[in-house]
Design a protein around this motif. Structure first.
Motif, PDB file in Angstrom:
ATOM      1  N   VAL A 196       0.885  -1.078  -0.066  1.00  0.00           N
ATOM      2  CA  VAL A 196       0.043  -0.010   0.091  1.00  0.00           C
ATOM      3  C   VAL A 196       0.855   1.246   0.054  1.00  0.00           C
ATOM      4  CG1 VAL A 196      -1.933  -1.126   1.319  1.00  0.00           C
ATOM      5  CG2 VAL A 196      -0.175   0.073   2.554  1.00  0.00           C
ATOM      6  N   VAL A 197       0.447   2.333  -0.654  1.00  0.00           N
ATOM      7  CA  VAL A 197       1.027   3.554  -0.239  1.00  0.00           C
ATOM      8  C   VAL A 197       0.308   4.157   0.740  1.00  0.00           C
ATOM      9  CG1 VAL A 197       1.023   5.891  -1.503  1.00  0.00           C
ATOM     10  CG2 VAL A 197       1.088   3.839  -3.187  1.00  0.00           C
ATOM     11  N   ALA A 198       1.417   4.845   1.537  1.00  0.00           N
ATOM     12  CA  ALA A 198       1.259   5.449   2.886  1.00  0.00           C
ATOM     13  C   ALA A 198       1.619   6.865   2.860  1.00  0.00           C
ATOM     14  CB  ALA A 198       1.513   4.403   3.733  1.00  0.00           C
ATOM     15  N   THR A 199       1.168   7.613   3.698  1.00  0.00           N
ATOM     16  CA  THR A 199       1.473   8.853   3.943  1.00  0.00           C
ATOM     17  C   THR A 199       2.596   8.559   5.325  1.00  0.00           C
ATOM     18  OG1 THR A 199      -0.009   9.266   6.005  1.00  0.00           O
ATOM     19  CG2 THR A 199      -0.567   9.964   3.343  1.00  0.00           C
ATOM     20  N   PRO A 200       3.400   9.766   5.589  1.00  0.00           N
ATOM     21  CA  PRO A 200       4.230   9.572   6.641  1.00  0.00           C
ATOM     22  C   PRO A 200       3.486   9.270   7.858  1.00  0.00           C
ATOM     23  CG  PRO A 200       4.905  11.548   5.390  1.00  0.00           C
ATOM     24  CD  PRO A 200       3.788  11.145   4.631  1.00  0.00           C
ATOM     25  N   ASP A 201       2.227   9.999   8.092  1.00  0.00           N
ATOM     26  CA  ASP A 201       1.553   9.818   9.318  1.00  0.00           C
ATOM     27  C   ASP A 201       1.005   8.281   9.465  1.00  0.00           C
ATOM     28  OD1 ASP A 201       1.744  12.251  10.090  1.00  0.00           O
ATOM     29  OD2 ASP A 201      -0.149  13.118   9.587  1.00  0.00           O
ATOM     30  N   GLU A 202       0.784   7.660   8.325  1.00  0.00           N
ATOM     31  CA  GLU A 202       0.204   6.314   8.221  1.00  0.00           C
ATOM     32  C   GLU A 202       1.579   5.327   8.715  1.00  0.00           C
ATOM     33  OE1 GLU A 202      -3.488   6.646   5.160  1.00  0.00           O
ATOM     34  OE2 GLU A 202      -1.373   6.503   4.351  1.00  0.00           O
ATOM     35  N   VAL A 203       2.510   5.606   8.275  1.00  0.00           N
ATOM     36  CA  VAL A 203       3.685   4.999   8.400  1.00  0.00           C
ATOM     37  C   VAL A 203       3.957   5.283  10.259  1.00  0.00           C
ATOM     38  CG1 VAL A 203       6.118   4.911   8.338  1.00  0.00           C
ATOM     39  CG2 VAL A 203       4.887   5.304   6.323  1.00  0.00           C
ATOM     40  N   ARG A 204       3.976   6.230  10.491  1.00  0.00           N
ATOM     41  CA  ARG A 204       4.243   6.638  11.811  1.00  0.00           C
ATOM     42  C   ARG A 204       3.153   5.661  12.827  1.00  0.00           C
ATOM     43  NH1 ARG A 204       3.661  11.461  11.982  1.00  0.00           N
ATOM     44  NH2 ARG A 204       5.892  11.675  10.821  1.00  0.00           N
ATOM     45  N   GLU A 205       1.912   5.415  12.275  1.00  0.00           N
ATOM     46  CA  GLU A 205       0.830   4.872  13.049  1.00  0.00           C
ATOM     47  C   GLU A 205       1.238   3.205  12.866  1.00  0.00           C
ATOM     48  OE1 GLU A 205      -2.951   5.810  11.169  1.00  0.00           O
ATOM     49  OE2 GLU A 205      -2.880   7.851  11.774  1.00  0.00           O
ATOM     50  N   VAL A 206       1.699   2.871  11.853  1.00  0.00           N
ATOM     51  CA  VAL A 206       2.164   1.342  11.842  1.00  0.00           C
ATOM     52  C   VAL A 206       3.272   1.195  12.714  1.00  0.00           C
ATOM     53  CG1 VAL A 206       2.896  -0.406  10.278  1.00  0.00           C
ATOM     54  CG2 VAL A 206       1.275   1.158   9.616  1.00  0.00           C
ATOM     55  N   THR A 207       4.425   1.886  12.708  1.00  0.00           N
ATOM     56  CA  THR A 207       5.410   1.599  13.508  1.00  0.00           C
ATOM     57  C   THR A 207       5.111   1.962  15.100  1.00  0.00           C
ATOM     58  OG1 THR A 207       6.343   4.004  12.998  1.00  0.00           O
ATOM     59  CG2 THR A 207       7.125   1.998  11.425  1.00  0.00           C
ATOM     60  N   ASP A 208       4.450   2.712  15.300  1.00  0.00           N
ATOM     61  CA  ASP A 208       4.104   3.025  16.859  1.00  0.00           C
ATOM     62  C   ASP A 208       3.247   1.710  17.327  1.00  0.00           C
ATOM     63  OD1 ASP A 208       5.179   5.419  16.750  1.00  0.00           O
ATOM     64  OD2 ASP A 208       3.361   6.539  16.619  1.00  0.00           O
ATOM     65  N   ARG A 209       2.694   0.993  16.538  1.00  0.00           N
ATOM     66  CA  ARG A 209       2.094  -0.142  16.923  1.00  0.00           C
ATOM     67  C   ARG A 209       2.827  -1.545  17.189  1.00  0.00           C
ATOM     68  NH1 ARG A 209      -2.140   1.266  13.148  1.00  0.00           N
ATOM     69  NH2 ARG A 209      -1.419  -0.373  11.779  1.00  0.00           N
ATOM     70  N   LEU A 210       4.225  -1.383  16.655  1.00  0.00           N
ATOM     71  CA  LEU A 210       5.007  -2.326  16.616  1.00  0.00           C
ATOM     72  C   LEU A 210       6.218  -2.397  17.972  1.00  0.00           C
ATOM     73  CD1 LEU A 210       6.198  -2.428  13.098  1.00  0.00           C
ATOM     74  CD2 LEU A 210       4.586  -3.990  14.014  1.00  0.00           C
ATOM     75  N   GLY A 211       6.284  -3.627  18.219  1.00  0.00           N
ATOM     76  CA  GLY A 211       7.370  -3.772  19.392  1.00  0.00           C
ATOM     77  C   GLY A 211       8.756  -3.184  18.943  1.00  0.00           C
ATOM     78  N   PRO A 212       9.826  -3.340  19.838  1.00  0.00           N
ATOM     79  CA  PRO A 212      10.943  -2.955  19.460  1.00  0.00           C
ATOM     80  C   PRO A 212      11.756  -3.732  18.665  1.00  0.00           C
ATOM     81  CG  PRO A 212      10.986  -3.738  21.865  1.00  0.00           C
ATOM     82  CD  PRO A 212       9.530  -3.691  21.290  1.00  0.00           C
ATOM     83  N   ASP A 213      12.751  -3.527  17.805  1.00  0.00           N
ATOM     84  CA  ASP A 213      13.258  -4.139  16.864  1.00  0.00           C
ATOM     85  C   ASP A 213      14.802  -3.744  17.077  1.00  0.00           C
ATOM     86  OD1 ASP A 213      15.127  -4.682  14.416  1.00  0.00           O
ATOM     87  OD2 ASP A 213      13.421  -4.625  13.131  1.00  0.00           O
ATOM     88  N   PRO A 214      15.565  -4.896  17.306  1.00  0.00           N
ATOM     89  CA  PRO A 214      16.881  -4.654  17.741  1.00  0.00           C
ATOM     90  C   PRO A 214      17.711  -3.717  16.873  1.00  0.00           C
ATOM     91  CG  PRO A 214      16.581  -6.875  18.266  1.00  0.00           C
ATOM     92  CD  PRO A 214      15.395  -6.360  17.236  1.00  0.00           C
ATOM     93  N   LEU A 215      17.531  -3.805  15.587  1.00  0.00           N
ATOM     94  CA  LEU A 215      18.207  -2.961  14.600  1.00  0.00           C
ATOM     95  C   LEU A 215      17.417  -1.513  14.331  1.00  0.00           C
ATOM     96  CD1 LEU A 215      18.840  -5.702  11.929  1.00  0.00           C
ATOM     97  CD2 LEU A 215      20.255  -4.731  13.883  1.00  0.00           C
TER      98      LEU A 215
END
Length: 332
Positions: free
Chosen positions: A173-192
């Motif tokens: 999907v094409v996403a806006t910066p805000d939509e990307v932020r919403e997705v990443t904010d829901r994710l747990g930590p990534d060591p990298l």
């Protein structure tokens, strides 16, 4: 389903081959036609992964978000500039880098050169598949350019030299910066991704406040990003931890060690392209593991076989509709 190391490797491949170049985007299959039209002709300005999600940034504050899911894969063709920081072709990851500088050729039982898969620093006219079943580079000589579309290609990304075809993703999907932020904010930590100390604290807090089985928590992408079936089983065995233990009952230091082990294993996976979870191997054992997927793990895919440590039969059960392998003696 591709686990976190695969997605990070794919993002690095895009950074190497596509970032800084205008990209022709199309949808041969037609299911991504509107999204492709919105991105077509823009310069790719960034590529990154968080867990199992990948984000490709384009000029004009537009992003392409891709989740491969169970069946997705990227096929790269053309001039492939392989990132020399991954799959070093001669390193012995997780142990000691005691191999020579010349790439060894070890084909595994899937026909993959594990040591050179997406990694030896080279420029090649060829083809490579990047998914959980990653294939090595195959030189294609003077192949037709651009390559013909084969099968159901959801999205094709094309520069003047390199082609990337996406098949079978769960999300494209094409996403806006805000939509990307919403997705990443829901994710747990990534060591990298992000601050290492903060990531560890987030993981520890998320596990120790829950009464849910640790075998479920490790697969919860809101608790920790990138872990799938293989890493889940192997991490729990390496920690000698019963998969059914509620998170809040696990001692804090053991939870921290789980996080640190995930950090180590993810780094090995990104650099070698393999989910190598066994350590303490001799040279001969290491080569055998690189040549056979079944020899890379302590318990995964070993149902009914004796535990490599105690000899107890490895158990296979379902946990939240996913296969779980574990040793009922070592993990008690």
């Amino acid at each position: 389903m591709p686990e976190g190391h695969s997605v990070h490797r794919i993002a690095r491949q895009f950074a190497r081959n596509f970032v800084g170049r205008p990209v022709a985007v199309s949808s041969p299959q037609g299911r991504f036609a509107d999204g492709a039209a919105a991105l077509d002709g823009r310069e790719m300005t960034g590529a990154r992964a968080v867990g199992k999600q990948m984000f490709l940034e384009f000029a004009g504050q537009a992003w392409l978000r891709v989740h491969l899911g169970l069946y997705g894969a990227w096929d790269f063709a053309g001039e492939i500039l392989v990132d020399p920081t991954i799959a070093s072709a001669n390193g012995r990851m997780g142990q000691t880098n005691q191999r020579g500088t010349d790439a060894e050729r070890i084909l595994d039982d899937a026909g993959e050169n594990s040591l050179a898969s997406i990694g030896a620093p080279r420029k090649a006219r060829g083809h490579v598949r990047m998914s959980e079943q990653t294939r090595g580079i195959a030189d294609a000589g003077e192949a037709e350019w651009p390559p013909p579309v084969v099968g159901q290609v959801r999205a094709r990304l094309l520069t003047d030299l390199t082609c990337a075809d996406l098949r079978g993703p769960t999300a494209c999907v094409v996403a806006t910066p805000d939509e990307v932020r919403e997705v990443t904010d829901r994710l747990g930590p990534d060591p990298l991704v992000g601050d290492p100390a903060e990531n560890e604290e987030r993981f520890v807090a998320a596990v120790r406040r829950r009464g849910v089985a640790i075998g479920q928590l490790l697969m919860d992408q809101a608790v920790v990003s990138g872990i799938g079936n293989v890493y889940r089983a192997e991490m729990l065995f390496r920690a000698r931890l019963d998969p059914h233990t509620p998170g809040k009952r696990i001692p804090e230091e053991l939870v921290r060690e789980l996080w640190r082990d995930w950090t180590r294993l993810l780094a090995i996976g990104v650099e070698t392209g393999q989910m190598m979870t066994m350590d303490g191997l001799s040279d001969a054992e290491w080569r055998a593991a690189m040549a056979s997927r079944d020899d890379r793990h302590w318990v995964y895919h070993r149902a009914g076989l004796p535990c490599r440590v105690c000899g107890t039969e490895i158990v296979l059960e379902e946990m939240q509709a996913r296969k779980l392998y574990w040793c009922p003696t070592c993990q008690r």
